[in-house]
Design a protein around this motif. Structure first.
Motif, PDB file in Angstrom:
ATOM      1  N   LEU A  50      64.729  67.818 -35.555  1.00  0.00           N
ATOM      2  CA  LEU A  50      64.323  69.081 -36.176  1.00  0.00           C
ATOM      3  C   LEU A  50      64.375  70.222 -35.172  1.00  0.00           C
ATOM      4  CD1 LEU A  50      61.236  67.822 -38.173  1.00  0.00           C
ATOM      5  CD2 LEU A  50      63.297  68.818 -39.193  1.00  0.00           C
ATOM      6  N   ARG A  51      64.695  71.397 -35.693  1.00  0.00           N
ATOM      7  CA  ARG A  51      64.693  72.624 -34.888  1.00  0.00           C
ATOM      8  C   ARG A  51      63.739  73.631 -35.507  1.00  0.00           C
ATOM      9  NH1 ARG A  51      68.510  72.296 -31.115  1.00  0.00           N
ATOM     10  NH2 ARG A  51      70.173  70.736 -31.398  1.00  0.00           N
ATOM     11  N   ASP A  52      63.410  74.633 -34.725  1.00  0.00           N
ATOM     12  CA  ASP A  52      62.455  75.639 -35.179  1.00  0.00           C
ATOM     13  C   ASP A  52      62.882  76.250 -36.507  1.00  0.00           C
ATOM     14  OD1 ASP A  52      60.053  77.300 -34.570  1.00  0.00           O
ATOM     15  OD2 ASP A  52      61.513  78.927 -34.544  1.00  0.00           O
ATOM     16  N   GLU A  53      64.163  76.520 -36.649  1.00  0.00           N
ATOM     17  CA  GLU A  53      64.642  77.166 -37.875  1.00  0.00           C
ATOM     18  C   GLU A  53      64.473  76.281 -39.104  1.00  0.00           C
ATOM     19  OE1 GLU A  53      68.384  76.102 -35.353  1.00  0.00           O
ATOM     20  OE2 GLU A  53      66.336  76.876 -35.044  1.00  0.00           O
ATOM     21  N   ASP A  54      64.366  74.976 -38.912  1.00  0.00           N
ATOM     22  CA  ASP A  54      64.176  74.068 -40.049  1.00  0.00           C
ATOM     23  C   ASP A  54      62.807  74.242 -40.700  1.00  0.00           C
ATOM     24  OD1 ASP A  54      66.710  72.858 -39.702  1.00  0.00           O
ATOM     25  OD2 ASP A  54      65.895  71.536 -38.152  1.00  0.00           O
ATOM     26  N   LEU A  55      61.854  74.764 -39.939  1.00  0.00           N
ATOM     27  CA  LEU A  55      60.494  74.945 -40.448  1.00  0.00           C
ATOM     28  C   LEU A  55      60.144  76.409 -40.669  1.00  0.00           C
ATOM     29  CD1 LEU A  55      58.606  72.355 -38.198  1.00  0.00           C
ATOM     30  CD2 LEU A  55      59.606  72.005 -40.454  1.00  0.00           C
ATOM     31  N   ALA A  56      61.103  77.292 -40.466  1.00  0.00           N
ATOM     32  CA  ALA A  56      60.832  78.730 -40.543  1.00  0.00           C
ATOM     33  C   ALA A  56      60.297  79.154 -41.902  1.00  0.00           C
ATOM     34  CB  ALA A  56      62.106  79.518 -40.217  1.00  0.00           C
ATOM     35  N   GLY A  57      60.688  78.444 -42.957  1.00  0.00           N
ATOM     36  CA  GLY A  57      60.232  78.804 -44.295  1.00  0.00           C
ATOM     37  C   GLY A  57      58.748  78.612 -44.513  1.00  0.00           C
ATOM     38  N   ASP A  82      58.475  63.900 -29.945  1.00  0.00           N
ATOM     39  CA  ASP A  82      59.739  63.360 -30.460  1.00  0.00           C
ATOM     40  C   ASP A  82      59.982  63.650 -31.938  1.00  0.00           C
ATOM     41  OD1 ASP A  82      60.296  62.207 -27.922  1.00  0.00           O
ATOM     42  OD2 ASP A  82      59.011  60.508 -28.424  1.00  0.00           O
ATOM     43  N   VAL A  83      59.305  64.664 -32.462  1.00  0.00           N
ATOM     44  CA  VAL A  83      59.561  65.096 -33.838  1.00  0.00           C
ATOM     45  C   VAL A  83      60.594  66.216 -33.841  1.00  0.00           C
ATOM     46  CG1 VAL A  83      58.545  66.271 -35.845  1.00  0.00           C
ATOM     47  CG2 VAL A  83      57.341  64.355 -34.764  1.00  0.00           C
ATOM     48  N   MET A  84      60.456  67.133 -32.884  1.00  0.00           N
ATOM     49  CA  MET A  84      61.396  68.233 -32.747  1.00  0.00           C
ATOM     50  C   MET A  84      62.485  67.857 -31.746  1.00  0.00           C
ATOM     51  SD  MET A  84      59.861  70.226 -34.875  1.00  0.00           S
ATOM     52  CE  MET A  84      60.858  71.722 -34.713  1.00  0.00           C
ATOM     53  N   SER A  85      63.658  68.345 -31.948  1.00  0.00           N
ATOM     54  CA  SER A  85      64.794  67.997 -31.104  1.00  0.00           C
ATOM     55  C   SER A  85      64.561  68.427 -29.651  1.00  0.00           C
ATOM     56  CB  SER A  85      66.062  68.672 -31.631  1.00  0.00           C
ATOM     57  OG  SER A  85      67.175  68.396 -30.813  1.00  0.00           O
ATOM     58  N   GLY A  86      64.515  67.467 -28.748  1.00  0.00           N
ATOM     59  CA  GLY A  86      64.406  67.749 -27.328  1.00  0.00           C
ATOM     60  C   GLY A  86      63.065  68.281 -26.877  1.00  0.00           C
ATOM     61  N   LEU A  87      62.036  68.220 -27.732  1.00  0.00           N
ATOM     62  CA  LEU A  87      60.736  68.797 -27.397  1.00  0.00           C
ATOM     63  C   LEU A  87      59.625  67.763 -27.541  1.00  0.00           C
ATOM     64  CD1 LEU A  87      60.991  72.218 -29.309  1.00  0.00           C
ATOM     65  CD2 LEU A  87      61.360  71.818 -26.864  1.00  0.00           C
TER      66      LEU A  87
END
Length: 244
Positions: A50-57, A82-87
């Motif tokens: 997941l990336r930040d933009e995936d949750l922007a809504g 390990d839920v968000m990509s690389g974070l």
């Protein structure tokens, strides 16, 4: 005290207990809704990428909740590792400040000594361990809000996997005022305490918020007219003493 007198005390105590529990539990509804919204926004196969933009809504709803709830200081989603990509750490969290509602920006770099490592906090680790809501505080959130807060967190699940928490920081002064209103009609000196005996609210000047009782009411019930645990997820208790 006569049996008739104790009956009246117990009835009044029961009404206050119900009123305080209703107040505490009403905070769970918006957090449960947010947890459901976050879960619905995450495809199980996407967990870990997941990336930040995936949750922007989700941001608009978080902001609306803050606008509608002046007692809420902060509101948002806090991710598990390990839920968000690389974070390892990620927050989508909005906060009320004097200049308006803004997204909270903290140091979440795993290599930085000033990392805001929320993974072992009572509210995050507690929600993960219990797979249920938790209440922590009041405490000074130096890294986040930088002032006194009460934090409520509920787990966010995608299938059977814990992916983080939906949380809210509440204004302790507003919470105290709301609780005191629900204690005013009790025939005695009422106090709400945490598991570690810290006073959250009192219906009299006998105890002050932040003061610590010598013993928890549940460990010495004979010293009280009545005492009972509040909503189990809160860890708080309500106790009533004869007027000093």
């Amino acid at each position: 005290m006569t049996d008739v007198g104790m009956t009246a005390v117990n009835e009044a105590f029961g009404r206050a207990l119900d009123a305080v529990n209703a107040y505490l539990n009403h905070w769970l509804e918006p957090l449960g809704l947010l947890a459901d919204e976050v879960s619905a926004a995450i495809e199980p196969a996407s967990v870990g990428s997941l990336r930040d933009e995936d949750l922007a809504g989700l941001a608009e709803g978080m902001i609306r909740q803050l606008e509608a709830s002046p007692d809420v200081i902060g509101h948002g989603f806090v991710a598990a590792p390990d839920v968000m990509s690389g974070l390892e750490h990620y927050l989508l969290w909005f906060q009320r400040r004097t200049n308006g509602i803004r997204r909270l920006k903290l140091n979440l770099s795993a290599t930085d000594p000033d990392l805001y490592d929320y993974l072992d906090t009572d509210w995050f680790a507690g929600a993960r361990r219990r797979v249920g809501p938790v209440l922590y505080g009041p405490y000074v959130d130096y890294a986040g809000a930088d002032f006194l807060v009460l934090t409520i967190a509920v787990p966010v699940m995608v299938g059977e996997r814990f992916v983080g928490v939906a949380g809210a920081d509440l204004d302790p002064d507003a919470v105290e005022s709301a609780l005191v209103m629900r204690l005013r009609n009790l025939p005695g000196d009422a106090v709400i305490v945490t598991e570690d005996r810290s006073v959250v609210a009192s219906g009299s000047a006998r105890w002050m918020p932040g003061e610590r009782l010598a013993a928890h009411p549940s460990s010495e019930p004979d010293g009280w007219l009545a005492q009972a645990a509040l909503a189990p997820w809160s860890g708080w208790s309500l106790a009533l003493a004869a007027p000093a």
